[in-house]
Design a protein around this motif. Sequence first.
Motif, short mmCIF file in Angstrom:
data_model
loop_
_atom_site.label_atom_id
_atom_site.label_comp_id
_atom_site.label_asym_id
_atom_site.label_seq_id
_atom_site.Cartn_x
_atom_site.Cartn_y
_atom_site.Cartn_z
N ALA A 1 -5.81 0.15 3.52
CA ALA A 1 -6.20 1.11 2.49
C ALA A 1 -6.76 2.39 3.12
O ALA A 1 -6.39 3.50 2.72
N MET B 1 -7.47 5.84 1.28
CA MET B 1 -8.02 5.26 0.06
C MET B 1 -9.45 4.76 0.28
O MET B 1 -9.84 4.45 1.39
N VAL C 1 -12.10 1.79 -0.73
CA VAL C 1 -12.07 0.39 -1.14
C VAL C 1 -13.48 -0.05 -1.54
O VAL C 1 -14.41 0.11 -0.76
N THR D 1 -8.59 -3.80 3.89
CA THR D 1 -9.44 -2.61 3.98
C THR D 1 -8.88 -1.60 4.98
O THR D 1 -8.82 -0.40 4.71
N ILE E 1 -9.51 0.03 -5.73
CA ILE E 1 -9.06 0.93 -4.67
C ILE E 1 -8.60 2.22 -5.32
O ILE E 1 -7.80 2.21 -6.26
N ASP F 1 0.13 3.87 -2.87
CA ASP F 1 -0.16 5.24 -2.47
C ASP F 1 0.68 6.22 -3.28
O ASP F 1 0.16 7.20 -3.80
N PHE G 1 0.81 -1.21 0.00
CA PHE G 1 0.00 0.00 0.00
C PHE G 1 0.85 1.27 0.00
O PHE G 1 0.43 2.29 -0.55
#
Length: 164
Positions: A134, A139, A141, A131, A161, A102, A98
Amino acid sequence: MITYKQYCSLIICLAADYDLTGQLVWPGATLMNNYLSKNLDMLQGCSIIELGSGIGVTGILCSRFSSEVVLTDHNEEVLKASSKVPISFQQCSIRPLFNTVDQLLRIRGKNNCKFILAYVSRAKMMDTIVTTEAIQHGMKVEEIPGTRSVVGNGEGVIFEITLR
């Protein structure tokens, strides 16, 4: 020289949470390839980065329908294709994944790039872990409807995402 800006219309990642080698087709690839085959229009004109491509079967599929594809893998042995070293997608792999996503999403902008994550998991808590990570990265999802299914001896799912 390849820049992240050039290759960030669609980020694809296939993952599993149990030992597999990077020289086999992952169960997540089966799930992702079935989904992409039914939605080829989403690949048209896209530049794609595949994170954790292993042998690259999804990247090969994408290359038939998109404008550019970059395949990546974090495992040196997979990249050299010289030996069968087990790799896992476990909680310790999620944060670095992530962090990378990102950066890629922020470089391209929230309306120009999305991350599609497919995985097959034997652990029910994997959805929560993904989840949560994220959300911590700012973010959004969304589970892609109709993608949750049994693949091998695990449950697979695909998430889209994006940045909030």
